[in-house]
Design an enzyme around this catalytic site. Structure first.
Site: not given
Length: 253
Positions: A69, A193
């Site tokens: 991530c 993101c």
């Protein structure tokens, strides 16, 4: 247990560190629940490692494991530095590989794992897509209007390709990128993101549409800087510690 809530470009995370290495899928669902828990896009747990500054466990809000991530890695780096778990330059282990990071004030920059092109052209839902791996798989489609984003379409593409789904617009004058992302594991659009922005930047850069250093703006409208050096993607932006708290996990159930 002692936890810290972090925000990185609109992605929010619950973070703590421990010596105990065990599965925390159910704990992630509990802590990340927006109504019954603290509320977050993901749970990050930092663990000691013999070769690197630390290793992490990363869980999406639905309790699933994630290889990587981007925004979470920046938040984890800042947490590690401020808690004296690492210096301001560090290396840590994720499922996707080793991540390098530098923390300067409230900014954190990470060098992501080397990007991979998985599929150069996919035609689906009336759009042209490409598929990349920037730590996790991302579908990318270039559009003239981000309102083309459709959650049902994004969900279908996510299910068909088991990938996150990104819609990206290039400003023709500034060459800045604007991105909307549907994230698997959250199963909805998120405010940002990191690996998705990286995939969009890499695709645009490889197409010759943006320079090697580019400003990228997710739905949160926060400014991120993406750059490519010797084929490696670097991702830089501000992170914020929202609060610290001591909680009893049973009280959240």
């Amino acid at each position: 247990m002692q936890i810290t809530k972090y925000n990185a470009s609109g992605n929010d995370f619950v973070i703590f560190h421990t010596f105990l290495n065990e599965p925390r899928n159910e704990l992630a669902k509990q802590l990340c629940h927006r109504q019954k828990g603290i509320g977050a896009d993901g749970l990050i747990v930092l663990l000691p490692h013999q070769a690197y500054d630390f290793e992490w466990q990363f869980y999406n809000s639905d309790g699933s494991d994630a290889e990587m991530c981007g925004n979470g890695s920046r938040a984890a780096a800042h947490y590690a530095y401020t808690n004296a778990l690492a210096g301001n330059e560090m290396k840590f282990l994720t499922i996707a590989g080793v991540i390098e990071s530098t923390v300067t004030g409230d900014n954190a920059e990470v060098k992501l794992t080397k990007p991979k092109i998985l599929d150069k052209l996919i035609v689906a839902e009336g759009l042209k897509w490409s598929l990349y791996d920037t730590g996790v798989p991302h579908l990318v489609t270039f559009v003239d209007d981000l309102n083309v984003y459709d959650k049902d379409m994004a969900r279908q593409m996510r299910n068909n390709y088991n990938a996150n789904v990104n819609f990206v617009k290039i400003d023709p004058e500034t060459k800045e990128l604007y991105v909307r992302t549907y994230e698997r594991g959250v199963e909805d659009e998120t405010l940002a993101c990191g690996t998705g922005m990286a995939a969009c930047f890499y695709a645009a850069n490889q197409n010759g549409d943006v320079p090697d250093v580019t400003k990228v703006y997710p739905t949160s409208k926060e400014e991120l800087t993406l750059s490519i050096r010797d084929g490696e993607i670097f991702f830089k932006g501000k992170v914020a510690k929202v609060f610290e708290a001591s909680i009893e996990v049973e009280a959240l159930s």
